[in-house]
Design an enzyme around this catalytic site. Sequence first.
Site, PDB file in Angstrom:
ATOM      1  CD1 TRP A   1      32.601  -8.218  84.734  1.00  0.00           C
ATOM      2  CD2 TRP A   1      33.876  -9.123  86.311  1.00  0.00           C
ATOM      3  NE1 TRP A   1      31.812  -9.039  85.487  1.00  0.00           N
ATOM      4  CE2 TRP A   1      32.557  -9.603  86.464  1.00  0.00           C
ATOM      5  CE3 TRP A   1      34.843  -9.549  87.209  1.00  0.00           C
ATOM      6  CZ2 TRP A   1      32.190 -10.503  87.476  1.00  0.00           C
ATOM      7  CZ3 TRP A   1      34.475 -10.441  88.208  1.00  0.00           C
ATOM      8  CH2 TRP A   1      33.168 -10.911  88.322  1.00  0.00           C
TER       9      TRP A   1
ATOM     10  CE  LYS B   1      24.756 -11.925 102.569  1.00  0.00           C
ATOM     11  NZ  LYS B   1      24.494 -13.187 102.111  1.00  0.00           N
TER      12      LYS B   1
HETATM   13  C1  AGP Z   1      27.283 -15.707 101.057  1.00  0.00           C
HETATM   14  O1  AGP Z   1      27.179 -14.417 101.657  1.00  0.00           O
HETATM   15  C2  AGP Z   1      28.609 -16.365 101.384  1.00  0.00           C
HETATM   16  N1  AGP Z   1      29.688 -15.532 101.010  1.00  0.00           N
HETATM   17  C3  AGP Z   1      28.685 -17.802 100.874  1.00  0.00           C
HETATM   18  O2  AGP Z   1      27.608 -18.507 101.433  1.00  0.00           O
HETATM   19  C4  AGP Z   1      28.631 -18.010  99.343  1.00  0.00           C
HETATM   20  O3  AGP Z   1      27.341 -17.708  98.874  1.00  0.00           O
HETATM   21  C5  AGP Z   1      28.941 -19.487  99.062  1.00  0.00           C
HETATM   22  O4  AGP Z   1      30.251 -19.746  99.491  1.00  0.00           O
HETATM   23  C6  AGP Z   1      28.807 -19.848  97.582  1.00  0.00           C
HETATM   24  O5  AGP Z   1      29.721 -19.112  96.826  1.00  0.00           O
HETATM   25  P1  AGP Z   1      29.580 -19.103  95.229  1.00  0.00           P
HETATM   26  O6  AGP Z   1      28.247 -18.478  94.925  1.00  0.00           O
HETATM   27  O7  AGP Z   1      30.736 -18.300  94.750  1.00  0.00           O
HETATM   28  O8  AGP Z   1      29.627 -20.533  94.764  1.00  0.00           O
END
Ligand code: AGP
Length: 608
Positions: free
Chosen positions: A74, A485
């Site tokens: 990672w 959330k």
């Molecule tokens: C947040 O809990 C979601 N999984 C989703 O809103 C996520 O933050 C959004 O898709 C952006 O993803 P990224 O930060 O990988 O760009």
Amino acid sequence: MCGIIGYIGKENATPLLFEGLRRESYRGYDSSGIVVFEEQATHYVRAVGKLEKLEEKFANNPFSGNIGVGHSRWATHGNVTEANAHPHADCKQNIFVVHNGIIENYAALKEKLEKKGHRFTSQTDTEVLPHLIEHFFKGNLEEAVQKTLQLVKGTYGLAVIAKEDPEKIVAARLSSPLVISVNSGGGFVASDPAALLSHSNKMIFLDDKEIAVVQSDNFRVTDMYNKPKEKEIVELEWTLEEAQKGGYPYFMLKEIIEQSESVKNSMRGRILTEEGRAKLGGLQQVEKQLRDIKRLNIIACGTSYHAGLVGEYMLEEYAGIPTDVDFASEFRYRKPIIDKETAFVFISQSGETADTLAALKEVKEKGGLTLGIVNVVGSSIARETDAGAYNHAGPEIGVASTKAFTSQLTVLSLLCLFLGRQRQMSLVMGQRIAKELARIPELIPQILSGADNIEKLAQKYRDARNFLYVGRKYNYPVALEGALKLKEISYIHAEGYGAGEMKHGPIALIDENFPTIALCPSDSVYEKMVSNIQEIKARNGKVIAIATEGNEDIRKIADDVIYIPKIFEMLTPILTTIPLQLFAYYIGVLKGNDVDKPRNLAKSVTVE
Ligand code: AGP
């Protein structure tokens, strides 16, 4: 967070190393490698990409041997290339090291070693380890490792083997987990017990500053100065899946709990307290341009967008830079003005979100300066931006973003410090923010210790069909994030709102069946928040208040209270979000949902 595996014994090490790396593949997966000693031969193979790429290379040129180490990476320092993949070797390919962690003083050590004639072949911090061990190696591997680690600053879980001292694996730990197991099948070393469970459930967990010498039929543990240490053999009753989650039922809970560590890693080596500054190596090449920019435009999606909204308050109040924040999915369909006075900041945990990547490409085509705040090293957004700062939060497996969010807020705080001190932020203010930021990792466990109370509130409110989350100023975006959330984990409808907006419509929703979570830490808008809570109570709405510890008055008006420690106002979102993560998690579990993989959602939205 990388995967480490080592084996020494009568069996063929190669399949055991691959099996161990497969069990740890969730920990790191941008590149991998193994090295195996066989009589006179040394078999050393590395590959970029998922573990399958390494297996393909091995299939084309199979080998065996009785001692070896392997690693799934990672990336933290150095891009995702074969040369940067572990194991890393010394000049003579006698010593091989696999490492999980960050060597903070690697640059100084590397400079000294190069002056002594050592030749480096990678950009990684890890590579200083085999060369330093080589420098001290006089035939006894553990002695050379002890001397090496006495000079190293940072964190490590590591395993080392040497062709010229081949009857042992030397392992060591400082802040990054390392477990060993010795049984009739031989001696094993791993960063995660999940990698060893198929061989034995009897484990020895190293503690910080301990060094283990593992042989095919025994092991011994010492401190950094060769003083023997007695170690308990722990019998794990975990299933393999539980082991991958560190014993937690879900990755989401594991990632909420590890936020003290992930926030610490996000700021590691980046806070210059005395100077009241932030050190962001990834911005060095654009430092001059950043000094001249007049505006910032943050672009992101989902949780990362909410982090950007918090950043807007920080950057305007403390760095004095006008800041806009846009949904990437909207930005790219506007006719945005891309000028030389604006820096465009792209926030993305995965670094692969299609809308964010598309917006980035549009800004680049028009010649805009682009910065990234990204967690996955070597991801598309990380590679496409002109400069940036990695989160160093480690892989986030749960679909609902938790530790990435608090890491994004941490990096945005550092960016605010970096830009503010280029501008009007005083030394005193810079020192104050730096000191307050450095306190956060020790404050998070205080919030987590109240998890039982939050679980009880989840049980109390589990049947609500709607929720309102309200906050002001720095905590308005946290209200949006808390609502997201709850939505994505429990499938309950929830809305985040600016508390000041309640009277412009949403308060019509309030009755005894429509509870509200109010973010009201003791800050510059606390009194306003109290008024908003009273408006809600006057309509029989139930209120859960997130308040600053020591505030007893809030108990007189809210139905339930969750406390957070006192912290500098700009940094409160890093703390106020944690109870909301836990609340959503517990309600989701009570609903019987798979909180790691909620319905309809993907961890990285790589399609528009
Ligand atoms: C947040 O809990 C979601 N999984 C989703 O809103 C996520 O933050 C959004 O898709 C952006 O993803 P990224 O930060 O990988 O760009």
